[in-house]
Design a protein around this motif. Structure first.
Motif, PDB file in Angstrom:
ATOM      1  N   GLU A 103       0.862  -1.178   0.000  1.00 63.37           N
ATOM      2  CA  GLU A 103       0.000   0.000   0.000  1.00 63.37           C
ATOM      3  C   GLU A 103       0.897   1.226   0.000  1.00 63.37           C
ATOM      4  O   GLU A 103       1.885   1.278   0.735  1.00 63.37           O
ATOM      5  N   VAL A 104       0.524   2.218  -0.815  1.00 70.29           N
ATOM      6  CA  VAL A 104       1.350   3.410  -0.970  1.00 70.29           C
ATOM      7  C   VAL A 104       0.525   4.660  -0.715  1.00 70.29           C
ATOM      8  O   VAL A 104      -0.592   4.779  -1.220  1.00 70.29           O
ATOM      9  N   ASP A 105       1.076   5.572   0.051  1.00 67.23           N
ATOM     10  CA  ASP A 105       0.514   6.918   0.207  1.00 67.23           C
ATOM     11  C   ASP A 105       1.577   7.858  -0.336  1.00 67.23           C
ATOM     12  O   ASP A 105       2.532   8.211   0.359  1.00 67.23           O
ATOM     13  N   LEU A 106       1.441   8.211  -1.611  1.00 67.11           N
ATOM     14  CA  LEU A 106       2.451   9.032  -2.274  1.00 67.11           C
ATOM     15  C   LEU A 106       2.558  10.420  -1.652  1.00 67.11           C
ATOM     16  O   LEU A 106       3.658  10.942  -1.477  1.00 67.11           O
ATOM     17  N   ASP A 107       1.413  11.016  -1.280  1.00 68.06           N
ATOM     18  CA  ASP A 107       1.440  12.350  -0.658  1.00 68.06           C
ATOM     19  C   ASP A 107       2.228  12.356   0.649  1.00 68.06           C
ATOM     20  O   ASP A 107       2.973  13.289   0.928  1.00 68.06           O
ATOM     21  N   ALA A 108       2.051  11.312   1.449  1.00 66.04           N
ATOM     22  CA  ALA A 108       2.742  11.223   2.738  1.00 66.04           C
ATOM     23  C   ALA A 108       4.113  10.556   2.603  1.00 66.04           C
ATOM     24  O   ALA A 108       4.861  10.486   3.570  1.00 66.04           O
ATOM     25  N   ARG A 109       4.405  10.031   1.402  1.00 61.60           N
ATOM     26  CA  ARG A 109       5.670   9.333   1.133  1.00 61.60           C
ATOM     27  C   ARG A 109       5.850   8.133   2.057  1.00 61.60           C
ATOM     28  O   ARG A 109       6.897   7.934   2.657  1.00 61.60           O
ATOM     29  N   ARG A 110       4.788   7.332   2.123  1.00 60.39           N
ATOM     30  CA  ARG A 110       4.763   6.183   3.019  1.00 60.39           C
ATOM     31  C   ARG A 110       4.402   4.927   2.239  1.00 60.39           C
ATOM     32  O   ARG A 110       3.512   4.949   1.399  1.00 60.39           O
ATOM     33  N   VAL A 111       5.108   3.839   2.531  1.00 64.50           N
ATOM     34  CA  VAL A 111       4.831   2.540   1.926  1.00 64.50           C
ATOM     35  C   VAL A 111       4.584   1.547   3.058  1.00 64.50           C
ATOM     36  O   VAL A 111       5.389   1.450   3.986  1.00 64.50           O
ATOM     37  N   ALA A 112       3.473   0.827   2.981  1.00 61.81           N
ATOM     38  CA  ALA A 112       3.154  -0.215   3.953  1.00 61.81           C
ATOM     39  C   ALA A 112       3.144  -1.548   3.219  1.00 61.81           C
ATOM     40  O   ALA A 112       2.587  -1.658   2.128  1.00 61.81           O
ATOM     41  N   ILE A 113       3.785  -2.541   3.825  1.00 58.99           N
ATOM     42  CA  ILE A 113       3.930  -3.842   3.181  1.00 58.99           C
ATOM     43  C   ILE A 113       3.423  -4.926   4.123  1.00 58.99           C
ATOM     44  O   ILE A 113       3.841  -4.998   5.271  1.00 58.99           O
ATOM     45  N   GLY A 114       2.539  -5.743   3.611  1.00 59.94           N
ATOM     46  CA  GLY A 114       2.075  -6.939   4.314  1.00 59.94           C
ATOM     47  C   GLY A 114       2.858  -8.098   3.741  1.00 59.94           C
ATOM     48  O   GLY A 114       2.460  -8.658   2.727  1.00 59.94           O
ATOM     49  N   PRO A 115       3.978  -8.436   4.361  1.00 59.70           N
ATOM     50  CA  PRO A 115       4.841  -9.460   3.772  1.00 59.70           C
ATOM     51  C   PRO A 115       4.260 -10.860   3.918  1.00 59.70           C
ATOM     52  O   PRO A 115       3.612 -11.171   4.905  1.00 59.70           O
ATOM     53  N   ALA A 116       4.518 -11.674   2.920  1.00 57.23           N
ATOM     54  CA  ALA A 116       4.135 -13.079   2.990  1.00 57.23           C
ATOM     55  C   ALA A 116       5.274 -13.888   3.596  1.00 57.23           C
ATOM     56  O   ALA A 116       5.040 -14.846   4.313  1.00 57.23           O
ATOM     57  N   ARG A 117       6.510 -13.496   3.310  1.00 60.71           N
ATOM     58  CA  ARG A 117       7.627 -14.263   3.846  1.00 60.71           C
ATOM     59  C   ARG A 117       8.857 -13.432   4.203  1.00 60.71           C
ATOM     60  O   ARG A 117       9.740 -13.920   4.874  1.00 60.71           O
ATOM     61  N   ALA A 118       8.970 -12.179   3.754  1.00 62.27           N
ATOM     62  CA  ALA A 118      10.143 -11.358   4.030  1.00 62.27           C
ATOM     63  C   ALA A 118       9.986 -10.595   5.342  1.00 62.27           C
ATOM     64  O   ALA A 118       8.883 -10.238   5.725  1.00 62.27           O
ATOM     65  N   GLY A 119      11.098 -10.340   6.000  1.00 67.18           N
ATOM     66  CA  GLY A 119      11.098  -9.580   7.238  1.00 67.18           C
ATOM     67  C   GLY A 119      11.417  -8.117   6.995  1.00 67.18           C
ATOM     68  O   GLY A 119      11.749  -7.701   5.883  1.00 67.18           O
ATOM     69  N   ILE A 120      11.343  -7.333   8.072  1.00 66.67           N
ATOM     70  CA  ILE A 120      11.549  -5.892   7.961  1.00 66.67           C
ATOM     71  C   ILE A 120      12.949  -5.545   7.448  1.00 66.67           C
ATOM     72  O   ILE A 120      13.101  -4.659   6.613  1.00 66.67           O
ATOM     73  N   SER A 121      13.964  -6.248   7.899  1.00 69.88           N
ATOM     74  CA  SER A 121      15.327  -5.914   7.454  1.00 69.88           C
ATOM     75  C   SER A 121      15.520  -6.251   5.982  1.00 69.88           C
ATOM     76  O   SER A 121      16.143  -5.480   5.246  1.00 69.88           O
ATOM     77  N   GLU A 122      14.955  -7.385   5.538  1.00 70.13           N
ATOM     78  CA  GLU A 122      15.079  -7.748   4.122  1.00 70.13           C
ATOM     79  C   GLU A 122      14.321  -6.758   3.234  1.00 70.13           C
ATOM     80  O   GLU A 122      14.819  -6.372   2.166  1.00 70.13           O
ATOM     81  N   LEU A 123      13.151  -6.342   3.664  1.00 71.01           N
ATOM     82  CA  LEU A 123      12.375  -5.379   2.884  1.00 71.01           C
ATOM     83  C   LEU A 123      13.088  -4.029   2.817  1.00 71.01           C
ATOM     84  O   LEU A 123      13.179  -3.420   1.748  1.00 71.01           O
ATOM     85  N   GLY A 124      13.605  -3.579   3.951  1.00 68.73           N
ATOM     86  CA  GLY A 124      14.352  -2.319   3.964  1.00 68.73           C
ATOM     87  C   GLY A 124      15.567  -2.382   3.055  1.00 68.73           C
ATOM     88  O   GLY A 124      15.857  -1.441   2.315  1.00 68.73           O
ATOM     89  N   HIS A 125      16.270  -3.501   3.088  1.00 68.20           N
ATOM     90  CA  HIS A 125      17.445  -3.685   2.237  1.00 68.20           C
ATOM     91  C   HIS A 125      17.059  -3.655   0.755  1.00 68.20           C
ATOM     92  O   HIS A 125      17.735  -3.013  -0.057  1.00 68.20           O
ATOM     93  N   ALA A 126      15.968  -4.324   0.398  1.00 68.25           N
ATOM     94  CA  ALA A 126      15.513  -4.339  -1.000  1.00 68.25           C
ATOM     95  C   ALA A 126      15.174  -2.927  -1.478  1.00 68.25           C
ATOM     96  O   ALA A 126      15.510  -2.546  -2.610  1.00 68.25           O
ATOM     97  N   ILE A 127      14.532  -2.138  -0.620  1.00 64.12           N
ATOM     98  CA  ILE A 127      14.180  -0.763  -0.988  1.00 64.12           C
ATOM     99  C   ILE A 127      15.442   0.092  -1.118  1.00 64.12           C
ATOM    100  O   ILE A 127      15.573   0.892  -2.053  1.00 64.12           O
ATOM    101  N   ARG A 128      16.401  -0.085  -0.211  1.00 68.37           N
ATOM    102  CA  ARG A 128      17.670   0.646  -0.315  1.00 68.37           C
ATOM    103  C   ARG A 128      18.424   0.265  -1.587  1.00 68.37           C
ATOM    104  O   ARG A 128      18.998   1.123  -2.257  1.00 68.37           O
ATOM    105  N   GLU A 129      18.419  -1.028  -1.909  1.00 70.93           N
ATOM    106  CA  GLU A 129      19.093  -1.493  -3.132  1.00 70.93           C
ATOM    107  C   GLU A 129      18.463  -0.883  -4.392  1.00 70.93           C
ATOM    108  O   GLU A 129      19.135  -0.739  -5.405  1.00 70.93           O
ATOM    109  N   ALA A 130      17.177  -0.537  -4.315  1.00 72.62           N
ATOM    110  CA  ALA A 130      16.500   0.110  -5.440  1.00 72.62           C
ATOM    111  C   ALA A 130      16.822   1.594  -5.522  1.00 72.62           C
ATOM    112  O   ALA A 130      16.393   2.284  -6.444  1.00 72.62           O
TER     113      ALA A 130
END
Length: 87
Positions: free
Chosen positions: A32-59
């Motif tokens: 879920e994305v709120d572009l105005d607030a610059r916020r991304v919410a993720i309901g992960p099926a298998r990834a954890g917070i550190s892996e998700l943060g790393h993937a976003i940083r890598e992008a």
């Protein structure tokens, strides 16, 4: 839901790039994305917070853990060609 504040999230292209990065890591994640607030919410099926943060940083973005603002979140739709942003 795991939420990130991403101050360099400013366009639909950014939304698509972050969505692709998360989907490569966790193809079944709910995003879920709120572009105005610059916020991304993720309901992960298998990834954890550190892996998700790393993937976003890598992008190329700078995620910061935060709380979810459900009242303004906009789900990212899927198509055969990747994600589409509706807003």
């Amino acid at each position: 839901m795991i939420a990130f504040q991403i101050e360099d999230l400013t366009s639909v292209q950014d939304v698509n790039a972050i969505t692709r990065a998360v989907r490569r890591l966790d193809s079944k994640a709910r995003i879920e994305v709120d572009l105005d607030a610059r916020r991304v919410a993720i309901g992960p099926a298998r990834a954890g917070i550190s892996e998700l943060g790393h993937a976003i940083r890598e992008a190329g973005y700078t995620p910061v853990d935060t709380q979810v603002a459900r009242e303004r979140s906009i789900p990212v739709a899927e198509s055969a060609y990747g994600s589409l942003w509706w807003g």
